[in-house]
Design a protein around this motif. Sequence first.
Motif, mmCIF file in Angstrom:
data_model
loop_
_atom_site.group_PDB
_atom_site.id
_atom_site.type_symbol
_atom_site.label_atom_id
_atom_site.label_comp_id
_atom_site.label_asym_id
_atom_site.label_seq_id
_atom_site.Cartn_x
_atom_site.Cartn_y
_atom_site.Cartn_z
ATOM 1 N N GLN A 84 -4.561 5.517 0.216
ATOM 2 C CA GLN A 84 -4.220 5.737 1.680
ATOM 3 C C GLN A 84 -4.846 5.770 3.093
ATOM 4 O O GLN A 84 -4.645 5.431 3.411
ATOM 5 C CB GLN A 84 -2.399 4.391 1.951
ATOM 6 N N MET A 102 -9.854 -5.957 -10.539
ATOM 7 C CA MET A 102 -9.715 -7.295 -9.789
ATOM 8 C C MET A 102 -10.432 -8.412 -10.180
ATOM 9 O O MET A 102 -10.710 -9.410 -9.048
ATOM 10 C CB MET A 102 -9.359 -7.338 -8.072
ATOM 11 N N ILE A 239 -0.293 0.045 -7.715
ATOM 12 C CA ILE A 239 -0.734 -0.978 -8.458
ATOM 13 C C ILE A 239 1.244 -1.471 -9.032
ATOM 14 O O ILE A 239 1.088 -2.810 -8.609
ATOM 15 C CB ILE A 239 -1.319 -0.790 -9.588
ATOM 16 N N VAL A 292 0.103 -1.226 10.535
ATOM 17 C CA VAL A 292 -0.273 -0.323 9.929
ATOM 18 C C VAL A 292 -1.091 1.206 10.937
ATOM 19 O O VAL A 292 -0.886 0.855 12.185
ATOM 20 C CB VAL A 292 -2.253 -0.812 9.169
ATOM 21 N N GLN A 351 -1.751 -9.230 4.928
ATOM 22 C CA GLN A 351 -1.947 -7.225 3.862
ATOM 23 C C GLN A 351 -3.467 -6.665 4.777
ATOM 24 O O GLN A 351 -3.471 -6.381 3.539
ATOM 25 C CB GLN A 351 -2.194 -7.814 2.626
ATOM 26 N N ARG A 361 -8.053 -2.773 3.743
ATOM 27 C CA ARG A 361 -7.465 -3.786 3.436
ATOM 28 C C ARG A 361 -7.151 -3.494 2.264
ATOM 29 O O ARG A 361 -7.634 -3.619 0.864
ATOM 30 C CB ARG A 361 -8.571 -5.070 3.214
ATOM 31 N N CYS A 362 -5.904 -4.874 1.953
ATOM 32 C CA CYS A 362 -5.085 -4.284 0.068
ATOM 33 C C CYS A 362 -5.677 -4.468 -0.429
ATOM 34 O O CYS A 362 -6.716 -6.053 -0.559
ATOM 35 C CB CYS A 362 -3.995 -5.325 1.122
ATOM 36 N N ALA A 363 -5.988 -4.333 -2.164
ATOM 37 C CA ALA A 363 -6.297 -4.197 -2.698
ATOM 38 C C ALA A 363 -5.596 -5.997 -3.647
ATOM 39 O O ALA A 363 -6.150 -6.115 -4.596
ATOM 40 C CB ALA A 363 -6.700 -2.950 -3.932
#
Length: 419
Positions: A84, A102, A239, A292, A351, A361-363
């Motif tokens: 982050q 992912m 995670i 954010v 997210q 952006r959120c993984a």
Amino acid sequence: MSNIPSTRWPDSTLALLTEGYEFISKRCQRYNTDMFKTRLLLQKVVCMRGEEAAKIFYDNQHFKRHGAMPQRVQKTLLGQGGVQGLDGEAHRCRKDMFMSLMSPARIDLIGQLTAKHWREAQKSWQTQEKVNLFVEVNLILCRAACEWADVPLVEAQVKPFTEELVAMIEAPAALGLRHWQGRKARDHAEERLARLIEDIRSNAQPTGEQTAARTMAFHKDVNGNLLEPRIAAVELLNILRPIVAIGRFIVFSALALHEHPPYRQKLQTGDEQMLTHFVQEVRRYYPFFPTVAGIVKQAFSWQGYKFPKGRWVLLDLYGTNRDPRLWERPNEFRPERFESRDINSFNLIPQGGGDYHQHHRCAGEWVTLEVMKVALHALTQEMEYTVPPQDLSFSLSHMPAIPKSRFIISDVQAKPGNL
Ligand code: HEM
């Protein structure tokens, strides 16, 4: 060139604490603007909301992330040295590592593991008078997350480790004991996972290919070095912790089903499109991440306003998801809005926004969608339950939000044909 509109009071920290999720959008409405400046925690800040603001916020030319998060967030929710707070090549390299986890097969697997642990838990719910859905779902997700990531978890660790992950999620905006519990939980969890990383590297702990634990242990940074064990532990927590955090969206899904029974009937028919729209609407409508944060890299101007170098900037996620220019009747829960509403990388941003690889952006957005769908399938097609009287209200000044009663269910039974 004009100055950004400014709040009447020099410091707005108290207003943020009392107004919570609505702090930014209320002022944008009041000043008829998409951005305003104020001070939070005595620091100068520009607050922005809306699709156009999201586009500029996710422009890597203008904003960086290093140093943007307050210490109290780093010491609890995020940890130090994680993805982050990285920028440029270092971020891209670390983010690719996350995105490599992912694949469609891995997303499918987290769904299967969630369903497996849900079924196990449901058997015991059927023998209990009352079940606290929030507490139980967190335990299910902790089991599924550890199995998915290949982090060993013996039975005696399930409850304490789940509580540690929840404490980290609840600590950033908390005061007093709840905040300190989050710091302690992070320290303890990072230490344990750093030892695990060392054991994986020395082959003392076997791990499956392509699992998060193995990937973090052997990932090399932009300079070709393995991550410090403590930083690999921070990333592994990046995670495990957010998978458990999906429990909040699952509780809000149960609340939405309870408050809007016609959707339960539609979902019971197995309507896949409605399932997707329902999940999107839960993420849009219910509060989770308020904002954010970024820092202006080099002075620039935008929409006639000057952004000085080094200025702290907050993008309002909650307010953008409820922006009346983007969403018709934004304060109503209406999954069918997604039948005709195109979503892009900057209008639906619970997210974060932008691109998965290039931006922050959120993984875990695909993991979130999959796990929520599995949970909704269980809630509507695999079990029957009663929602006894309780206080299901939630406060928008409590971040992260959750219904006061956490969602209690009773008389749990398997639907005919299940279990
Ligand atoms: C409850 C569901 C979740 C919510 C509300 C959520 C929200 C967010 C938000 C707001 C960000 C920051 C975006 C930004 O800085 O621009 C983020 C980043 C991130 N999320 Fe999630 N998230 C969720 C689930 C997950 C899951 C399930 C995972 C992993 C399996 C995950 C992994 C990450 C990672 C690694 C980042 C950092 C990305 C970066 O800095 O490049 N999240 N998430």
